[in-house]
Design a protein around this motif. Structure first.
Motif, PDB file in Angstrom:
ATOM      1  N   LEU A   1      48.415  47.617   8.383  1.00 38.66           N
ATOM      2  CA  LEU A   1      47.836  48.548   9.355  1.00 38.66           C
ATOM      3  C   LEU A   1      47.377  47.814  10.612  1.00 38.66           C
ATOM      4  CD1 LEU A   1      45.755  50.813   6.946  1.00 38.66           C
ATOM      5  CD2 LEU A   1      47.838  51.447   8.159  1.00 38.66           C
ATOM      6  N   ARG A   2      46.833  46.620  10.428  1.00 36.17           N
ATOM      7  CA  ARG A   2      46.357  45.840  11.574  1.00 36.17           C
ATOM      8  C   ARG A   2      47.526  45.454  12.488  1.00 36.17           C
ATOM      9  NH1 ARG A   2      44.181  42.238   8.735  1.00 36.17           N
ATOM     10  NH2 ARG A   2      42.196  43.307   8.373  1.00 36.17           N
ATOM     11  N   LYS A   3      48.646  45.080  11.905  1.00 37.19           N
ATOM     12  CA  LYS A   3      49.814  44.731  12.696  1.00 37.19           C
ATOM     13  C   LYS A   3      50.370  45.940  13.442  1.00 37.19           C
ATOM     14  CE  LYS A   3      51.299  41.000   9.590  1.00 37.19           C
ATOM     15  NZ  LYS A   3      52.341  40.579   8.618  1.00 37.19           N
TER      16      LYS A   3
ATOM     17  N   GLU B   1      54.204  57.081   9.490  1.00 34.54           N
ATOM     18  CA  GLU B   1      54.950  55.830   9.421  1.00 34.54           C
ATOM     19  C   GLU B   1      54.120  54.711   8.798  1.00 34.54           C
ATOM     20  OE1 GLU B   1      54.825  57.831  12.034  1.00 34.54           O
ATOM     21  OE2 GLU B   1      56.885  58.599  11.859  1.00 34.54           O
ATOM     22  N   ASP B   2      52.796  54.754   8.983  1.00 35.62           N
ATOM     23  CA  ASP B   2      51.930  53.770   8.335  1.00 35.62           C
ATOM     24  C   ASP B   2      52.052  53.851   6.819  1.00 35.62           C
ATOM     25  OD1 ASP B   2      50.983  52.857  10.745  1.00 35.62           O
ATOM     26  OD2 ASP B   2      49.213  54.147  10.744  1.00 35.62           O
ATOM     27  N   ALA B   3      52.075  55.061   6.302  1.00 32.85           N
ATOM     28  CA  ALA B   3      52.205  55.243   4.854  1.00 32.85           C
ATOM     29  C   ALA B   3      53.536  54.696   4.352  1.00 32.85           C
ATOM     30  CB  ALA B   3      52.073  56.726   4.513  1.00 32.85           C
ATOM     31  N   TYR B   4      54.614  54.974   5.088  1.00 32.48           N
ATOM     32  CA  TYR B   4      55.926  54.467   4.688  1.00 32.48           C
ATOM     33  C   TYR B   4      55.966  52.941   4.748  1.00 32.48           C
ATOM     34  CZ  TYR B   4      57.497  59.318   5.160  1.00 32.48           C
ATOM     35  OH  TYR B   4      57.649  60.668   5.022  1.00 32.48           O
ATOM     36  N   ALA B   5      55.276  52.351   5.738  1.00 35.40           N
ATOM     37  CA  ALA B   5      55.284  50.892   5.880  1.00 35.40           C
ATOM     38  C   ALA B   5      54.541  50.224   4.729  1.00 35.40           C
ATOM     39  CB  ALA B   5      54.648  50.503   7.219  1.00 35.40           C
TER      40      ALA B   5
END
Length: 422
Positions: free
Chosen positions: A257-259, A86-90
């Motif tokens: 990523l931090r969020k 999901e990080d990659a998609y975000a």
């Protein structure tokens, strides 16, 4: 005396005193050949690095990878956060300058076997459907992974060119079944995969030190759920627009990523291929400056030797100078005669240095291939600019160190020229 005759008179001594002329141009030859050889080898290394970066998707990318431990208060502590799909998609959705993000796992030294009993060591590439487009993979037969394969964790794979031959020989692997065993879990049963495609040959990579044709690409979700049981993503390869600033894209990705990870960023680190190229370019510039300084000193010493030879030539030809002046030769003709001799010495040294540098570069390139085993061929790149610089610099040396002997020759009086005879 015509100007053409003065030029011919300056060139003739080179053919009459070949040994002396050869020794005079030796320093020019060594200086020019050494610099051009190193420049050709260095530019060849730069081309190898550019081609290697292109093999892995080009320069407009960077990779987020996981920092598993950090130093804090003098102690080594492990990080707990990991990237997710999901990080990659975000990042792909929220960063305007990002084209697409490839979540990825790499696993070396895995066993792959076919039904016929053939086995091979493989590099597993757990990826998504955009992997082929991003990394520049081209299919030889069949198809690549699809979005449906990722969503359903399908047991399918795409083979590299070499591993396809190792497992199936000349037969078509498409539709055949292979067994993949993850190297860390020896007790686990191998996972069966159906081959849906074979990639075209791509060669070795300097970054991985592995042959890219030994890769086996399978869906990332299949790798996570059926092969390893992990839920995180090891790498995220981010491709961005050509005119984008890589630092701003990285900052945007880190903010997202931090969020998503409760303000934590100690597990985030990245690799930029462009920086490797810039470091090589910086090192190459330093080497060129060092070699240029050494070559300049060599050419300076050679210029002094050529000046000495020209002064000796003036002393040997005092009577000839006097005779030519007595029959009407002008001072400018005498000047051009001896200046031409100096320029020809340096120009011959420069031209021979170009040929010698080219030959030495080819010899070193063959030696480099044996030392750097992952490189099949080391290109020799010698640009026209450096050839012109060598020629112009040789002429400048010839003019600089030939003016004084030529001035002495043109100012030689008839009394000095025939004094010994009288």
């Amino acid at each position: 005396m015509k100007f053409r005759d003065a030029i011919i008179a300056g060139v003739q001594p080179l053919t009459q005193n070949r040994l002396r002329a050869g020794l005079s141009i030796l320093g020019i030859f060594i200086g020019v050949a050494g610099v051009l050889c190193m420049v050709a080898i260095g530019d060849g290394a730069k081309r190898i690095l550019v081609e290697d970066i292109e093999k892995l998707g080009g320069a407009n990318q960077f990779t987020f990878y996981t920092r598993t431990s950090i130093f804090k208060r003098g102690r080594l502590q492990r990080t707990t956060e990991r990237y997710t799909l999901e990080d990659a998609y975000a990042i792909e959705a929220e960063c305007p300058e990002v084209l697409y993000v490839l979540p990825n796992h790499e696993s070396f030294e895995n066993f792959v076997s076919s039904r016929t009993g053939n086995q091979a060591m493989a590099l597993i590439e757990a990826a998504t459907a955009d992997y082929a487009r991003g990394m520049g993979w081209e299919l030889q037969t069949g198809r690549f992974l699809t979005e449906n394969d990722i969503e359903t964790a399908a047991q399918v794979c795409v083979l590299g060119a070499d591993i396809a031959i190792e497992l199936f020989g000349e037969a078509s692997p498409v539709g055949q079944e292979v067994k993949v065993r993850y190297y860390r879990y020896w007790r686990q049963k191998p996972v069966r995969m159906r081959v849906v495609g074979v990639m075209k040959p791509k060669g070795r990579s300097l970054t991985w030190e592995y042959c890219l044709d030994d890769a086996v690409c399978l869906p990332l979700t299949t790798y996570q759920q059926r092969l390893t049981g992990i839920r995180y993503v090891e790498y995220m390869i981010v491709f961005f627009q050509k005119d984008a600033n890589v630092n701003s894209v990285i900052a945007c990705g880190k903010n997202i990523l931090r969020k998503r990870h409760r303000g934590q960023d100690n597990f985030i680190t990245y690799y930029i291929p462009k920086l490797t190229f810039r470091r090589l370019d910086h090192i190459q510039k330093v080497i060129k400056i060092a070699l240029g300084s050494i070559a300049g000193f060599s050419l300076f010493v050679s210029g002094i030797g050529i000046m000495n030879i020209c002064l000796v030539s003036v002393g040997e030809k005092t009577r000839v100078i006097g005779l030519r002046k007595s029959v009407g030769a002008k001072r400018i003709h005498i000047f051009y005669q001896f200046l031409t001799e100096s320029i020809c010495l340096c120009l011959c040294g420069g031209l021979l240095g170009i040929v010698g540098g080219w030959g030495a570069a080819h010899a070193l390139s063959r030696l480099a291939v044996r030392i750097v085993l992952v490189v099949d061929a080391w290109p020799v790149v010698l640009s026209l600019r450096w050839i012109l610089i060598s020629v112009i610099f040789s002429i400048v040396i010839g003019v600089g160190f030939g003016v004084y002997p030529a001035i002495r020759a043109e100012h030689l009086s008839l009394i000095d020229a025939f004094g010994n005879v009288i």
